[in-house]
Design a protein around this motif. Structure first.
Motif, PDB file in Angstrom:
ATOM      1  N   PRO A   1      61.329  15.798 -25.842  1.00 22.55           N
ATOM      2  CA  PRO A   1      61.824  16.136 -24.656  1.00 22.55           C
ATOM      3  C   PRO A   1      62.120  15.222 -23.144  1.00 22.55           C
ATOM      4  O   PRO A   1      62.927  15.107 -22.713  1.00 22.55           O
ATOM      5  CB  PRO A   1      61.306  17.205 -24.083  1.00 22.55           C
ATOM      6  N   THR A   2      60.925  14.713 -22.449  1.00 18.26           N
ATOM      7  CA  THR A   2      60.976  13.529 -22.293  1.00 18.26           C
ATOM      8  C   THR A   2      61.984  12.162 -22.610  1.00 18.26           C
ATOM      9  O   THR A   2      62.551  12.341 -21.336  1.00 18.26           O
ATOM     10  CB  THR A   2      59.533  12.324 -22.272  1.00 18.26           C
ATOM     11  N   VAL A   3      61.972  12.052 -23.877  1.00 18.71           N
ATOM     12  CA  VAL A   3      63.032  11.556 -23.754  1.00 18.71           C
ATOM     13  C   VAL A   3      64.574  11.678 -23.408  1.00 18.71           C
ATOM     14  O   VAL A   3      65.052  10.478 -22.571  1.00 18.71           O
ATOM     15  CB  VAL A   3      63.246  10.924 -25.964  1.00 18.71           C
ATOM     16  N   LEU A   4      64.952  12.893 -23.759  1.00 22.45           N
ATOM     17  CA  LEU A   4      65.934  12.810 -24.141  1.00 22.45           C
ATOM     18  C   LEU A   4      65.936  13.406 -21.794  1.00 22.45           C
ATOM     19  O   LEU A   4      67.354  13.319 -21.485  1.00 22.45           O
ATOM     20  CB  LEU A   4      66.211  14.697 -24.129  1.00 22.45           C
ATOM     21  N   LEU A   5      65.079  14.106 -21.097  1.00 23.95           N
ATOM     22  CA  LEU A   5      65.093  13.999 -19.991  1.00 23.95           C
ATOM     23  C   LEU A   5      65.816  12.733 -19.428  1.00 23.95           C
ATOM     24  O   LEU A   5      66.822  12.635 -18.176  1.00 23.95           O
ATOM     25  CB  LEU A   5      64.070  14.935 -19.599  1.00 23.95           C
ATOM     26  N   SER A   6      64.851  11.607 -19.594  1.00 24.27           N
ATOM     27  CA  SER A   6      64.584  10.497 -19.592  1.00 24.27           C
ATOM     28  C   SER A   6      66.631  10.199 -19.268  1.00 24.27           C
ATOM     29  O   SER A   6      67.344   9.785 -18.067  1.00 24.27           O
ATOM     30  CB  SER A   6      64.470   9.501 -19.414  1.00 24.27           C
ATOM     31  N   LEU A   7      67.040  10.453 -20.744  1.00 24.19           N
ATOM     32  CA  LEU A   7      69.083   9.844 -20.844  1.00 24.19           C
ATOM     33  C   LEU A   7      69.813  10.964 -20.235  1.00 24.19           C
ATOM     34  O   LEU A   7      71.194  10.662 -19.236  1.00 24.19           O
ATOM     35  CB  LEU A   7      68.815  10.005 -22.480  1.00 24.19           C
ATOM     36  N   CYS A   8      69.180  11.880 -19.936  1.00 30.38           N
ATOM     37  CA  CYS A   8      69.671  12.772 -19.030  1.00 30.38           C
ATOM     38  C   CYS A   8      69.954  12.520 -17.728  1.00 30.38           C
ATOM     39  O   CYS A   8      70.905  11.929 -16.637  1.00 30.38           O
ATOM     40  CB  CYS A   8      69.777  14.079 -18.992  1.00 30.38           C
ATOM     41  N   LEU A   9      69.289  12.115 -17.093  1.00 30.14           N
ATOM     42  CA  LEU A   9      69.205  11.663 -15.216  1.00 30.14           C
ATOM     43  C   LEU A   9      69.693  10.159 -15.129  1.00 30.14           C
ATOM     44  O   LEU A   9      70.552  10.419 -14.288  1.00 30.14           O
ATOM     45  CB  LEU A   9      67.599  11.369 -15.232  1.00 30.14           C
ATOM     46  N   PHE A  10      69.376   9.506 -16.199  1.00 30.97           N
ATOM     47  CA  PHE A  10      70.103   8.441 -16.133  1.00 30.97           C
ATOM     48  C   PHE A  10      71.669   8.529 -15.997  1.00 30.97           C
ATOM     49  O   PHE A  10      72.526   7.838 -15.201  1.00 30.97           O
ATOM     50  CB  PHE A  10      69.676   6.872 -17.502  1.00 30.97           C
ATOM     51  N   GLY A  11      72.411   9.550 -17.915  1.00 31.33           N
ATOM     52  CA  GLY A  11      73.731   9.774 -17.568  1.00 31.33           C
ATOM     53  C   GLY A  11      74.025  10.275 -16.420  1.00 31.33           C
ATOM     54  O   GLY A  11      75.096  10.263 -16.019  1.00 31.33           O
ATOM     55  N   ALA A  12      73.577  11.485 -15.472  1.00 25.16           N
ATOM     56  CA  ALA A  12      74.120  11.891 -14.612  1.00 25.16           C
ATOM     57  C   ALA A  12      73.969  10.593 -13.452  1.00 25.16           C
ATOM     58  O   ALA A  12      74.861  10.925 -12.745  1.00 25.16           O
ATOM     59  CB  ALA A  12      73.494  13.200 -14.169  1.00 25.16           C
ATOM     60  N   GLY A  13      73.409   9.687 -13.097  1.00 24.24           N
ATOM     61  CA  GLY A  13      73.555   9.116 -11.973  1.00 24.24           C
ATOM     62  C   GLY A  13      74.429   8.567 -12.452  1.00 24.24           C
ATOM     63  O   GLY A  13      75.701   7.618 -11.511  1.00 24.24           O
ATOM     64  N   LEU A  14      74.698   7.727 -13.545  1.00 25.25           N
ATOM     65  CA  LEU A  14      75.972   7.036 -13.584  1.00 25.25           C
ATOM     66  C   LEU A  14      76.996   7.473 -13.457  1.00 25.25           C
ATOM     67  O   LEU A  14      78.300   7.469 -13.075  1.00 25.25           O
ATOM     68  CB  LEU A  14      75.621   5.802 -15.399  1.00 25.25           C
ATOM     69  N   ALA A  15      76.796   9.143 -14.136  1.00 26.06           N
ATOM     70  CA  ALA A  15      78.455   9.291 -13.545  1.00 26.06           C
ATOM     71  C   ALA A  15      78.902   9.953 -12.375  1.00 26.06           C
ATOM     72  O   ALA A  15      80.450   9.964 -11.795  1.00 26.06           O
ATOM     73  CB  ALA A  15      78.427  11.099 -14.554  1.00 26.06           C
ATOM     74  N   GLY A  16      78.036  10.271 -11.460  1.00 30.84           N
ATOM     75  CA  GLY A  16      78.461  10.233 -10.046  1.00 30.84           C
ATOM     76  C   GLY A  16      78.573   8.965  -9.122  1.00 30.84           C
ATOM     77  O   GLY A  16      79.398   9.532  -8.488  1.00 30.84           O
ATOM     78  N   GLU A  17      78.275   8.187  -9.636  1.00 31.53           N
ATOM     79  CA  GLU A  17      78.188   6.314  -9.549  1.00 31.53           C
ATOM     80  C   GLU A  17      79.868   6.230  -9.963  1.00 31.53           C
ATOM     81  O   GLU A  17      81.133   5.756  -9.195  1.00 31.53           O
ATOM     82  CB  GLU A  17      77.347   5.529 -10.049  1.00 31.53           C
ATOM     83  N   ARG A  18      80.620   6.528 -11.143  1.00 31.05           N
ATOM     84  CA  ARG A  18      81.869   6.808 -11.530  1.00 31.05           C
ATOM     85  C   ARG A  18      82.752   7.312 -10.880  1.00 31.05           C
ATOM     86  O   ARG A  18      84.303   7.021 -10.606  1.00 31.05           O
ATOM     87  CB  ARG A  18      81.924   6.529 -12.962  1.00 31.05           C
ATOM     88  N   GLU A  19      82.467   8.677 -10.917  1.00 31.46           N
ATOM     89  CA  GLU A  19      83.209  10.264 -10.286  1.00 31.46           C
ATOM     90  C   GLU A  19      83.564   9.116  -8.877  1.00 31.46           C
ATOM     91  O   GLU A  19      84.318  10.032  -8.251  1.00 31.46           O
ATOM     92  CB  GLU A  19      82.867  10.777 -10.305  1.00 31.46           C
ATOM     93  N   ARG A  20      82.327   8.953  -8.120  1.00 31.18           N
ATOM     94  CA  ARG A  20      82.887   8.007  -6.466  1.00 31.18           C
ATOM     95  C   ARG A  20      83.658   7.200  -6.693  1.00 31.18           C
ATOM     96  O   ARG A  20      83.116   6.471  -5.728  1.00 31.18           O
ATOM     97  CB  ARG A  20      81.800   7.579  -5.785  1.00 31.18           C
TER      98      ARG A  20
END
Length: 348
Positions: free
Chosen positions: A251-270
Motif C-alpha cells: 500500500p505504501t508503494v501504491l500511495l507513493s506512486l499516486c502522490l508523485f503521479g498526482a503532482g506531475l499531472a497537476g504540473e502538466r494541467e497548469r
C-alpha cells in the motif's frame, strides 16, 4: 525567465512535503523504538498509523532523483555524476555523519576521548552513523549506477522497462508481504531481493518522465485514490494488521506512486505555468536536503538530553506541537546552513 519556464514546481512541493513527512516519521518512530508505550494506549494505536501514512516520503525522494537523472532528454556523463552529485553526497556523509558518529560514541561511552575522532570516520565508512544517514548511502549507490542504467534504458524498449519494474515490484514488495503475512522466515537472499524496491522507485521516476500526455482530470483522480489508500492503510493498522514493512509495504508503494503521479499531472494541467506560491515552494524545496540531514539533532536533544517526548505530557495536541517545534527548528537550521556559501555550493 528561462529557468522559471523550465522549472517543474511540483518537484519542489514534493520535496518540501517529503521533508515534513520524514520529520514526522522520525518523531514517532524514535518514541516507538525506544520507549515503553504500554501506559499510553491511545499513542500506541496512533503512532503506528502515523508512521505508515508518512512512509511515502523516502520513495518520493527516490522517484524525484530518477525523474531528474534518468529522463531521456537529459545528458549526463559518468564524470559529471561522480564529481558533482556523488561528491555532494560523500561530503554530506562526512560533514554530518562523522559528527553524529562522535556524538553517539560519546553518549555510549559516557565521555569523549581522542581515539573517537578516527573511530567516528571509521563508523561512517562502515555505515554506522545515525540511522537516518542510510539514505545517503543508498542514493550514492544509485548515483554511481546511473550512467549504466541510462545506457541500458537507451537501448531497450519502454515495454521492457515496465516489465522490469513489475518484476522488481513483485520481488521487492509483493513476495515479502505474503511471506510476512504467512509468518514465513526470510533468508538473506530474500532480504536482499526486498532491497530491489529502491531500484523500482528509481525506474518509476524515469517512467514518469517518459509520459508525454495525461488525460484531463487524472490529477484529481490520483488525489482521490491517494485518500482512499491512506484511509485503507490507517484502517488496517488500527485493526492491528500483523504485517510490518518499511518502504516496500505494497500500500505504501501504491500511495507513493499516486502522490508523485498526482503532482506531475497537476504540473502538466497548469501547462508549466508557475503557481502564485512558487517562490515559497522553491525556497522550501531547496531546504529539504538540509532538513533531512539535521532534523534528528533536535529529536535526539529533546529525547535523550532534555528527556522530553510527545508522551511527556501526552494529549491529543502533544504530537502536533512537538512535530511543529522540530519542523520549525529543522527548517530554520537548514536555512542558516545555506547561508554558509561553501555548504550551499557543495553540499546543500
Amino acid at each position: 525567465m528561462g529557468e522559471m519556464k523550465e522549472r517543474q514546481y511540483f518537484l519542489d512541493v514534493l520535496r518540501a512535503a517529503a521533508a515534513c513527512a520524514v520529520v514526522l516519521m522520525h518523531t514517532v518512530t524514535a518514541v516507538m523504538d525506544n520507549m515503553d508505550m504500554g501506559p499510553y494506549p491511545a499513542a500506541q494505536k496512533l503512532f503506528p498509523v502515523v508512521r505508515d501514512l508518512v512512509s511515502w516520503c523516502v520513495p518520493v525522494f527516490i522517484m524525484i532523483s530518477g525523474y531528474l537523472f534518468l529522463r531521456p532528454d537529459r545528458k549526463i556523463r559518468f564524470g559529471q555524476m561522480v564529481t558533482k552529485y556523488c561528491r555532494r553526497v560523500v561530503l554530506a556523509l562526512f560533514l554530518f555523519g562523522v559528527p553524529y558518529a562522535w556524538m553517539e560514541l560519546a553518549v555510549t561511552e559516557g565521555g569523549f576521548r581522542a581515539g573517537m575522532l578516527w573511530q567516528g570516520v571509521l563508523n561512517v565508512l562502515r555505515w554506522q552513523s545515525w540511522a537516518h544517514m542510510w539514505y545517503l548511502y543508498l542514493i550514492l549507490f544509485l548515483y554511481l549506477l546511473t550512467p549504466a542504467i541510462r545506457w541500458v534504458l537507451e537501448r531497450i524498449p519502454k515495454t521492457a522497462v515496465y516489465v522490469l519494474a513489475m518484476v522488481l515490484f513483485f520481488a521487492g514488495s509483493v513476495l515479502p508481504f505474503f511471506r510476512q503475512l504467512r509468518g514465513m522466515p526470510q533468508t538473506a537472499l530474500q532480504a536482499a531481493a526486498g532491497e530491489m524496491i529502491y531500484l523500482f522507485y528509481y525506474l518509476c521516476g524515469y517512467l514518469f518522465a517518459c509520459q508525454e500526455k495525461r488525460s484531463k482530470g487524472q490529477g484529481a483522480f490520483l488525489v482521490c485514490l491517494s485518500v482512499l489508500l491512506a484511509a485503507g492503510i490507517a484502517a488496517l493498522r488500527l485493526k492491528s494488521f500483523p504485517v510490518w514493512m518499511a518502504y516496500n509495504y505494497p500500500p505504501t508503494v501504491l500511495l507513493s506512486l499516486c502522490l508523485f503521479g498526482a503532482g506531475l499531472a497537476g504540473e502538466r494541467e497548469r501547462g508549466g505555468r508557475a503557481p502564485k506560491s512558487a517562490p515559497f515552494w522553491t525556497g522550501a524545496g531547496k531546504l529539504s536536503f538540509g532538513v533531512y540531514l539535521i532534523h534528528p539533532v533536535f529529536i535526539n536533544l529533546a529525547y535523550k538530553y532534555f528527556k522530553v517526548t510527545p508522551l511527556t505530557l501526552w494529549s491529543g495536541a502533544s504530537l502536533p506541537l512537538f512535530f511543529g517545534a522540530v519542523l520549525v527548528l529543522s527548517f530554520g537550521g537548514a536555512w542558516l546552513l545555506r547561508r554558509i556559501p561553501i555548504l550551499r555550493r557543495y553540499v546543500l
